[in-house]
Design an enzyme around this catalytic site. Structure first.
Site, mmCIF file in Angstrom:
data_model
loop_
_atom_site.group_PDB
_atom_site.id
_atom_site.type_symbol
_atom_site.label_atom_id
_atom_site.label_comp_id
_atom_site.label_asym_id
_atom_site.label_seq_id
_atom_site.Cartn_x
_atom_site.Cartn_y
_atom_site.Cartn_z
ATOM 1 N N GLU A 1 12.962 -9.370 0.572
ATOM 2 C CA GLU A 1 12.147 -8.269 1.095
ATOM 3 C C GLU A 1 12.917 -6.966 0.867
ATOM 4 O OE1 GLU A 1 11.346 -8.858 5.255
ATOM 5 O OE2 GLU A 1 10.653 -6.795 5.548
ATOM 6 N N ASP B 1 1.471 -15.776 5.564
ATOM 7 C CA ASP B 1 1.013 -17.155 5.415
ATOM 8 C C ASP B 1 0.860 -17.534 3.946
ATOM 9 O OD1 ASP B 1 0.986 -17.476 8.138
ATOM 10 O OD2 ASP B 1 -1.190 -17.423 8.354
ATOM 11 N N ASN C 1 7.991 -5.739 -1.524
ATOM 12 C CA ASN C 1 7.953 -4.654 -0.538
ATOM 13 C C ASN C 1 6.519 -4.602 -0.001
ATOM 14 O OD1 ASN C 1 7.910 -2.384 1.036
ATOM 15 N ND2 ASN C 1 8.945 -1.058 -0.461
ATOM 16 N N TYR D 1 11.323 8.479 0.895
ATOM 17 C CA TYR D 1 11.156 7.444 -0.128
ATOM 18 C C TYR D 1 11.758 7.815 -1.488
ATOM 19 C CZ TYR D 1 7.938 5.617 3.375
ATOM 20 O OH TYR D 1 7.404 5.128 4.537
ATOM 21 N N ARG E 1 5.205 10.966 -2.505
ATOM 22 C CA ARG E 1 4.982 10.589 -1.114
ATOM 23 C C ARG E 1 6.260 10.795 -0.297
ATOM 24 N NH1 ARG E 1 4.858 4.372 1.117
ATOM 25 N NH2 ARG E 1 4.197 4.883 3.223
ATOM 26 N N HIS F 1 12.863 -2.645 1.258
ATOM 27 C CA HIS F 1 12.275 -1.390 1.747
ATOM 28 C C HIS F 1 13.133 -0.237 1.259
ATOM 29 C CE1 HIS F 1 9.544 -3.544 4.337
ATOM 30 N NE2 HIS F 1 10.565 -4.309 4.688
ATOM 31 N N LEU F 2 12.490 0.792 0.774
ATOM 32 C CA LEU F 2 13.222 1.977 0.316
ATOM 33 C C LEU F 2 13.942 2.658 1.470
ATOM 34 C CD1 LEU F 2 10.127 2.828 -1.661
ATOM 35 C CD2 LEU F 2 12.325 2.958 -2.823
ATOM 36 N N SER F 3 13.231 2.823 2.576
ATOM 37 C CA SER F 3 13.800 3.523 3.730
ATOM 38 C C SER F 3 14.472 2.519 4.671
ATOM 39 C CB SER F 3 12.695 4.282 4.469
ATOM 40 O OG SER F 3 11.743 3.368 5.009
ATOM 41 N N PRO G 1 0.791 -1.227 0.000
ATOM 42 C CA PRO G 1 0.000 0.000 0.000
ATOM 43 C C PRO G 1 0.832 1.290 0.000
ATOM 44 C CG PRO G 1 -0.098 -1.099 2.132
ATOM 45 C CD PRO G 1 0.535 -2.058 1.180
ATOM 46 N N ASN G 2 0.316 2.255 -0.717
ATOM 47 C CA ASN G 2 0.877 3.614 -0.821
ATOM 48 C C ASN G 2 2.133 3.705 -1.688
ATOM 49 O OD1 ASN G 2 -1.094 4.943 0.915
ATOM 50 N ND2 ASN G 2 -0.164 3.755 2.563
ATOM 51 N N ARG H 1 8.180 0.012 13.155
ATOM 52 C CA ARG H 1 8.683 -0.443 11.840
ATOM 53 C C ARG H 1 9.843 -1.425 11.983
ATOM 54 N NH1 ARG H 1 6.084 3.122 8.190
ATOM 55 N NH2 ARG H 1 5.675 5.104 9.218
ATOM 56 N N HIS I 1 4.500 -4.788 8.729
ATOM 57 C CA HIS I 1 4.443 -4.746 10.190
ATOM 58 C C HIS I 1 3.128 -5.281 10.754
ATOM 59 C CE1 HIS I 1 7.724 -2.158 9.045
ATOM 60 N NE2 HIS I 1 6.898 -1.281 8.503
#
Ligand code: DQA
Length: 144
Positions: free
Chosen positions: A99, A88, A75, A23, A18, A101-103, A10-11, A112, A81
């Site tokens: 996995e 699952d 991502n 990001y 954003r 993550h940008l940040s 999401p987002n 987080r 979280h």
């Protein structure tokens, strides 16, 4: 033909506008264009899917039973979280994944710092911005 699926939570559709200080300014379309070019050069099929809805992401992961992929770049965004359901689904399909993550999630709020995915991932890349996806893609292409 091998296949790599990139799943975005999401987002992430808002990338570019954003919170750019967290990001970056690269859009999701820009990120996917770079990944698609790498896949094409390597002769690998590539698909990217973004959704703001947990059920759609779970559904996309479940679809791997019918249309398998060799590798997943994930991502989960905020679902990182919170989402036992997405975890699952990924455990069920048994597709190896990284996995991303940008940040740097560990340099941010305490909520987080926990991920429902890292312990079942091959690895995790965070804090490198859009470059993190490219590194994950390079690894995936070398591995499959
Ligand atoms: C994120 C980090 C998450 O904590 C956050 O909810 C996101 C993006 C990242 O790429 O840095 O939406 O996954």
């Amino acid at each position: 033909m091998s296949r790599i699926l990139v799943l975005q939570g999401p987002n992430l559709n808002l990338l570019g506008k954003r919170e750019p200080e967290k990001y970056g300014t690269t859009t999701l379309a820009d990120i996917h264009a770079v990944l698609a070019a790498k896949a094409t050069t390597a002769g690998v099929e590539f698909e990217a899917f973004q959704s703001n809805a947990e059920a759609e992401l779970v559904g996309k992961v479940q679809s791997l039973f019918d249309r398998p992929a060799d590798f997943l770049i994930l991502n989960p965004a905020a679902f990182t979280h919170t989402s036992v359901a997405l975890r699952d689904a990924i455990s069920a399909v048994r597709v190896p994944f990284i996995e991303v993550h940008l940040s740097n999630v560990f340099a941010r709020e305490a909520f987080r710092h926990h991920s429902y995915f890292t312990d079942i991932a091959l690895g995790m890349i965070c804090g490198l911005g859009a470059k993190g996806y490219e590194l994950a893609m390079d690894y995936a292409l070398a591995r499959i």
